[in-house]
Structure formats: structure tokens, C-alpha cells
Enzyme design. Structure first.
Site, PDB file in Angstrom:
ATOM      1  N   ALA A 108      40.978  47.015  34.696  1.00  0.00           N
ATOM      2  CA  ALA A 108      41.561  46.119  35.702  1.00  0.00           C
ATOM      3  C   ALA A 108      42.023  46.918  36.911  1.00  0.00           C
ATOM      4  CB  ALA A 108      42.723  45.339  35.087  1.00  0.00           C
TER       5      ALA A 108
ATOM      6  N   GLU B 129      42.554  43.394  42.785  1.00  0.00           N
ATOM      7  CA  GLU B 129      43.661  42.426  42.878  1.00  0.00           C
ATOM      8  C   GLU B 129      43.285  41.345  43.887  1.00  0.00           C
ATOM      9  OE1 GLU B 129      47.326  44.521  43.506  1.00  0.00           O
ATOM     10  OE2 GLU B 129      47.138  45.535  41.560  1.00  0.00           O
ATOM     11  N   PRO B 130      44.090  40.297  44.012  1.00  0.00           N
ATOM     12  CA  PRO B 130      43.717  39.226  44.950  1.00  0.00           C
ATOM     13  C   PRO B 130      43.456  39.727  46.372  1.00  0.00           C
ATOM     14  CG  PRO B 130      45.436  38.467  43.497  1.00  0.00           C
ATOM     15  CD  PRO B 130      45.244  39.915  43.181  1.00  0.00           C
TER      16      PRO B 130
ATOM     17  N   PHE C 289      39.247  39.038  39.019  1.00  0.00           N
ATOM     18  CA  PHE C 289      37.830  39.258  38.658  1.00  0.00           C
ATOM     19  C   PHE C 289      37.693  40.340  37.577  1.00  0.00           C
ATOM     20  CE2 PHE C 289      36.993  38.273  43.410  1.00  0.00           C
ATOM     21  CZ  PHE C 289      37.042  36.911  43.163  1.00  0.00           C
TER      22      PHE C 289
ATOM     23  N   THR D   8      36.661  41.525  33.774  1.00  0.00           N
ATOM     24  CA  THR D   8      35.675  41.117  32.753  1.00  0.00           C
ATOM     25  C   THR D   8      36.183  41.402  31.342  1.00  0.00           C
ATOM     26  OG1 THR D   8      33.937  41.597  34.338  1.00  0.00           O
ATOM     27  CG2 THR D   8      33.260  41.433  32.049  1.00  0.00           C
TER      28      THR D   8
ATOM     29  N   GLU E 154      31.937  45.124  42.563  1.00  0.00           N
ATOM     30  CA  GLU E 154      32.344  46.545  42.527  1.00  0.00           C
ATOM     31  C   GLU E 154      32.040  47.245  43.853  1.00  0.00           C
ATOM     32  OE1 GLU E 154      32.397  49.033  39.316  1.00  0.00           O
ATOM     33  OE2 GLU E 154      32.263  47.461  37.800  1.00  0.00           O
TER      34      GLU E 154
ATOM     35  N   THR F  75      31.094  46.022  48.050  1.00  0.00           N
ATOM     36  CA  THR F  75      29.915  45.570  48.787  1.00  0.00           C
ATOM     37  C   THR F  75      29.226  46.791  49.398  1.00  0.00           C
ATOM     38  OG1 THR F  75      31.198  45.328  50.792  1.00  0.00           O
ATOM     39  CG2 THR F  75      30.978  43.365  49.420  1.00  0.00           C
TER      40      THR F  75
END
Lengths: 377, 251
Positions: free
Chosen positions: A123, A126-127, A154, A156, A361, A363
Site C-alpha cells: 500500500a 493515496e487519494p 487502489f 490490490t 503504477e 503513467t
């Protein structure tokens, strides 16, 4: 210089391909519809050593290194992008712990994943984004523990028990470090899953950490190693994504090539039209280029002592492979014409999966900044 | 008890393309025949049921030393090989002679397994020939095996019936393709395969002269072109009839 898989790597490729075709392919629509990897698939991957390909054997892994990992993951992702992401995130969690974890952490969390039933997560995002400077999640030292608070976005595999490497800012020093949180401990909760456009299957949600107590012994590395840990994680994630979207390119290649031989137009297979043949050749060339870069980054990961140094090469590989996957999918879609748009055709899923790659992960533009910073330093 | 499995190295048939009615073998990796893999799976299941050691025997070109890793990864314990690049396209009697010599070097043999035919020439001769050379009983078309102390109860799949026979061990059994589904080797086993014991012999060790007419020479190939069948129908009823006739659907 040798451009050839070893016999062992050939057999890993064969095992992954055979398992994907026999056990995953029949469940692909279910994986898409339910947006989760079925338990029997996870167990099958674990039994065959495909879940923990690069983890050392002494922790229950297959010990196949990252060369074995990229070769195997390509074949899994060729059949299901969602399963590819699921396996890649397991690698991300285990590799981060393998590189910076203590022997005790490795024994517990790597063995618990490869031989037990745990599924790791990592993790970072963050937003506000994934830039380390923007992290708002904090870790406040309190005696033998750190208290973690924050929201991660986001993430997983959050729905499975197991370790989650959480990157947080030390509330006192401002330094970023990785902390191993046992998922579903007190204060851990998750949102409803996000419903992605493609690459469905791996559960993706936000994570809420509210006064989560983490023993001091669960911090990864020393307090001043945190940024190195983060760099390792960033590099490893991109190796996984490169292998996944190489598999996506291979899937598009297979589909378009076979369709071009089967589809009859004006009384002959469309493979006899020069424009279609050129399209297939374009796909084949792009696949070979993407494969060389992906296998090379697997080789580098096995042969670079300081994995934090892989940030530039892994970013370049990820940009190239994911953007190539989008190009190839578009070309393959043109070979299919309207049929490619239909959900009954695998091509539509491959196209939706491909679109996801460049967005996750980092752009391409963000990663190019990372690469340029390294080049001009 | 040692369970011996004879396997033949052949090009991976899934990757062979046909051009001008000739198979294109360039760049095609080597593997074992698919029914040989059924024979190996049978051996592994017998081992799991009653213990023992599974030994793969094979004769082929130098590449075989690498190819055999596939059988060792699937669970075979060791391999006895004859390696020589002159062994490409040898005919069945030579294969039988070489493999019989390998078998003579193995002690405490219970069962010798073959696929009912190799994946390339499918002559089905090597198993029976070896039984003759070694003076052992041979049972063909085997679709089930039950161990019973010093013998086995074997079900043979014949054209219109099944036949059950008992045979004393050691015996040669040739296996049908539908007897089982070969397992997928795990990555851990794949990586250990290269470390399993291998006994390697040269053709000279066996005292065989490969010169002369010991090879199969292909004079012409009738490999079928992969042509699409085209059937024109006028209505749905004709379509259903055509699909039924072609076996695509069943009533």
C-alpha cells in the site's frame, strides 16, 4: 550474449501455459464477472510454485528468480490479466519483504505466503497520488509499537489475510518507511472494490487504517532505509507489470494471427490481404521488442545486488511494454473489425486489459520524469 | 521395486507446421511423446500407491540430456540414457536393442511401461520387441492396472470389449492414451530435475554398429494440408443436418 531460455525456463513457461489453459481459461468469464480470482486457482498456483516464483526455496518459494518469474507470469497473463495482476502483487509484497526484511520477517511472511494461505499486498498510493512527498499516512512511535493512520487508494488483494507493506511517514521525523501490517487486524478496514475497465480479477479497494498498532519489529529495514525500500518496491512492481502486459501482447498476437487465418472475406482468408499481413507483422515485431526488454529486466533483477538501482530500467521497460500493448491491441482490433467489439470475442477483453497498463503504477509521463531525472543527474 | 518407463524424444508436435505437405521442424523444441507421458503418469501413480522408484529410459540425440528433465520434473526419480547424435531416425529394432541393454543394467524391475505407440512414427513395436529380447511377458492396450503382490491385474481395451488378464512380474505393459491425465510439473520440481541422477551410456558401450540400414528414411510425406471444409446450406434445417453429420453437435 545469449538469447535463449534454459531448459528449466522453457519448462516453467510450459507449466504456466498448461495450467493457465487448463485451469484458468475455463474460468475467465467468471473471473471477469465476479472480479475475483477463485480459491481453486490460487491453490493451483501455489501448488505448482507459480504463486511465489522468485521467492527463495528456503521460504517455500520456487526459487526460479525473476527470469523464471517473467517467463511464467507472461503465460498466466496471456490467459487472464486479472490473474496476472494478482500474482504480480504477491511478488511485489514478497520481494519487498525479501529485500529489506529481517530473517524473522521473511520466515514468517514469505513462508506464510508460499506455504500457507496468506496473500500479501503493498500500500503506497493515496487519494492524492503516489508521490512519496505527498504521503499523508502517518506512523507514530508509541513504546514498542507504531500507530498507523491514513487512507490508501487502489490497493490490490486487500480482501485476503496476510501481510500488507504500508508506506507511511514517521510522525516525528517525516521519514518514509515500510511497515508490515497484518491485514484484518484491529483498525484495518477496506472499501467496496473498485470496478476497473479491464484487467479484472484481482480485488482492488481503498484501505482505511485507524490507529492500527504495528510492533516496532514489523518496520522494514532501518529508519533511514525507507526510501530505498520504496525504490525497490517501485522497481519490482514495474517488472511484474511488464510481464503481465507482455502476456497481453502475446494474447492479442495469438488472437489476431489465428483470426486472420480463419476469417473469410470475399472468398479468401483475410490473411491473404496484404494490409492484414502487414498488421500481423507489426504485431510480431512489437511482441519481440517487448519480450526482449521484459526478459532483460528479469535478468537484471536477478543480477543486480542493489535492486533500488533498477528503478530506471524497470520504468523504461514498463512504459515501453504497456504502451506497446495498447498499440498492439488496437492493431489486433482492426484485424477483427466489428467482431472484436463483441464480448463473445476474447479480443474485446484483451483490448480492455491493455488500456489499463499505462495508467497503473505510474503513467508514462510520470515515469519518463523518473527516467529523465536519472539520466540527467 | 523399480518401475521403468521408456520414453521417446520427438519434436513438440503442437509447434510443427505443415508446408507443401512437409512438416517444418526448424526451431521446434524437443519433448516426449504424449502417450509416453501417460506411461510416466501411470508409473508415478503406481509408485504413489505401492512405493518404489520410477526410472526413465531413453535413447536419442545429445539434446535428450536436456529433454529428459521434463520427465524428471514430472516425478521420475532417475534416468538411464543412451546419447548419440547418430540416433536420430533409428528404426524400431535398434531402439529396442539399445533400450533392452539399458534395462539389463537396472536391478529389481517390476514393471516396464511403454506408450502404445511413439508420438512420431507410432509403430508400437519397441515394447513387444523388448519383451521378446528380455524374455518377459507383454500385455498391450492397457487401460487399467492393479498391483497384486507379485503380479498385476491388467485391463486391456480392445475394439469391442475389455479383457482382464493377470500377469506375473516383471512384465512389459503398453499403455493407452486415455488411461490418465498427465500431471503438470511444479516449478520446484522443474528446478530440481537437473540434479536427479542420470546414467549416460554411449552407443559403443552397448557394442552396437549404427552404420548401414539402421535408419528410417522418409521417401515422401503425406502430411495433410490444414484445409477448411466448406459446406453450403440453404436453411437452418440443412445447417443442423450438416453439423450432425460432421459430428459438431449431437442429438
Amino acid at each position: 550474449m545469449e538469447f535463449k531460455l534454459s531448459k528449466e525456463q522453457e519448462l516453467i513457461q510450459k507449466t504456466a501455459k498448461e495450467y493457465a489453459e487448463k485451469a484458468i481459461e475455463p474460468l475467465v468469464n467468471q473471473i471477469e464477472d465476479e472480479n475475483r480470482v477463485p480459491d481453486e486457482v490460487i491453490e493451483g498456483l501455489r501448488e505448482l510454485g507459480l504463486l511465489c516464483l522468485p521467492v527463495e526455496e528456503k521460504y517455500g518459494g520456487a526459487g526460479a528468480g525473476f527470469e523464471g518469474f517473467v517467463v511464467g507470469l507472461e503465460q498466466l497473463a496471456r490467459v487472464s490479466g486479472g490473474v496476472g495482476i494478482f500474482v504480480s502483487v504477491v511478488m511485489l509484497g514478497t520481494s519487498t519483504i525479501a529485500v529489506h526484511g529481517t530473517e524473522e520477517q521473511k520466515e514468517k511472511y514469505l513462508t506464510g505466503t508460499c506455504k500457507g494461505s496468506w496473500i500479501p499486498s503493498v500500500a503506497m498510493t493515496e487519494p492524492d497520488g503516489a508521490d512519496p512527498r505527498m504521503l499523508k499516512t502517518t506512523a507514530k512511535k508509541d513504546g514498542d509499537h507504531f500507530i498507523l493512520n491514513g487512507t490508501k487508494r487502489f490497493i490490490t488483494n486487500t480482501n485476503f489475510a496476510g501481510p500488507m507493506v504500508v508506506f507511511a511517514k514517521d510522525a516525528d521525523t517525516g521519514r518514509i518507511n515500510g511497515y508490515i501490517v497484518d491485514k484484518f487486524c484491529e483498525g484495518y478496514s477496506i472499501s467496496e472494490p473498485w470496478d476497473k475497465l479491464g484487467s479484472k480479477g484481482a480485488f482492488l479497494s481503498d484501505v482505511y487504517l485507524k490507529d492500527v498498532k504495528v510492533p516496532v519489529s514489523n518496520m522494514l529495514g532501518t529508519p533511514d532505509e525507507g526510501f530505498q525500500t520504496l525504490k525497490v518496491t517501485m522497481a519490482m512492481g514495474k517488472i511484474g507489470l511488464s510481464a503481465i502486459y507482455l502476456g497481453n501482447i502475446l494474447a492479442a498476437y495469438d488472437e489476431a494471427f489465428n483470426y486472420s487465418k480463419d476469417r473469410i472475406y470475399l472468398g479468401k482468408p483475410i490473411s491473404q490481404f496484404e494490409s492484414v499481413r502487414n498488421s500481423i507483422v507489426d504485431i510480431a515485431m512489437k511482441y519481440e521488442a517487448a519480450k526482449l526488454m521484459t526478459y532483460r529486466i528479469g535478468y537484471l533483477a536477478d543480477n543486480t545486488a542493489n535492486k533500488a538501482k533498477l528503478v530506471k530500467d524497470s520504468a523504461m521497460t514498463k512504459i515501453f511494454v504497456t504502451e506497446t500493448a495498447v498499440d498492439v491491441s488496437r492493431i489486433a482490433m482492426n484485424v477483427f473489425g466489428s467482431y472484436g467489439l463483441m464480448k463473445d470475442y476474447k479480443m474485446s477483453r484483451i483490448y480492455r486489459d491493455a488500456i489499463v497498463g499505462p495508467q497503473i503504477e505510474g503513467t508514462a509521463n510520470l515515469l519518463k520524469t523518473v527516467v529523465a531525472t536519472d539520466m540527467y543527474k | 521395486m523399480n518401475i521403468v518407463v521408456a520414453m521417446k524424444q520427438i519434436p513438440d508436435l503442437q509447434q510443427v507446421r505443415i508446408r507443401n505437405r512437409q512438416p517444418v521442424l526448424d526451431g521446434v523444441p524437443m519433448t516426449f511423446g504424449s502417450i509416453d507421458k501417460n506411461a510416466l503418469e501411470t508409473a508415478l501413480q503406481l509408485k504413489e500407491a505401492a512405493g518404489g522408484n520410477v526410472i526413465v529410459i531413453s535413447a536419442g540425440t545429445e539434446e535428450l540430456e536436456d529433454t529428459v528433465k521434463e520427465a524428471l520434473a514430472a516425478g521420475a526419480d532417475e534416468a538411464y540414457l543412451v546419447l548419440d547424435d547418430e540416433l536420430e531416425n533409428i528404426e524400431s529394432s535398434v531402439s529396442a536393442h539399445l533400450l533392452a541393454e539399458l534395462i539389463k543394467q537396472i536391478e529389481n524391475i517390476g514393471i516396464i511401461l511403454f506408450g502404445e505407440g511413439s508420438g512420431d512414427n507410432y509403430s508400437g513395436q519397441v515394447g513387444p520387441r523388448i519383451a521378446e529380447i528380455l524374455g518377459l511377458p507383454e500385455v498391450g492396450y492397457v487401460c487399467d492396472i492393479e498391483l497384486e503382490d507379485s503380479r498385476v491385474k491388467v485391463t486391456r481395451s480392445l475394439e469391442d470389449c475389455e479383457e482382464i488378464v493377470r500377469v506375473n512380474l516383471p512384465a512389459v505393459l503398453t499403455i493407452m492414451a486415455d488411461i490418465n491425465e498427465p500431471r503438470i510439473p511444479s516449478v520446484t520440481q522443474i528446478l530440481k530435475a537437473g540434479k536427479k541422477p542420470k546414467q549416460i551410456l554411449e552407443v559403443e558401450d552397448i557394442g552396437l554398429d549404427l552404420k548401414g540400414d539402421k535408419k528410417i528414411i522418409t521417401l515422401s510425406s503425406l502430411a495433410p494440408e490444414n484445409k477448411r471444409k466448406q459446406i453450403t446450406v440453404k436453411n437452418g434445417e440443412e445447417l443442423v443436418d450438416a453439423l450432425l453429420t460432421e459430428g459438431v453437435i449431437r442429438r
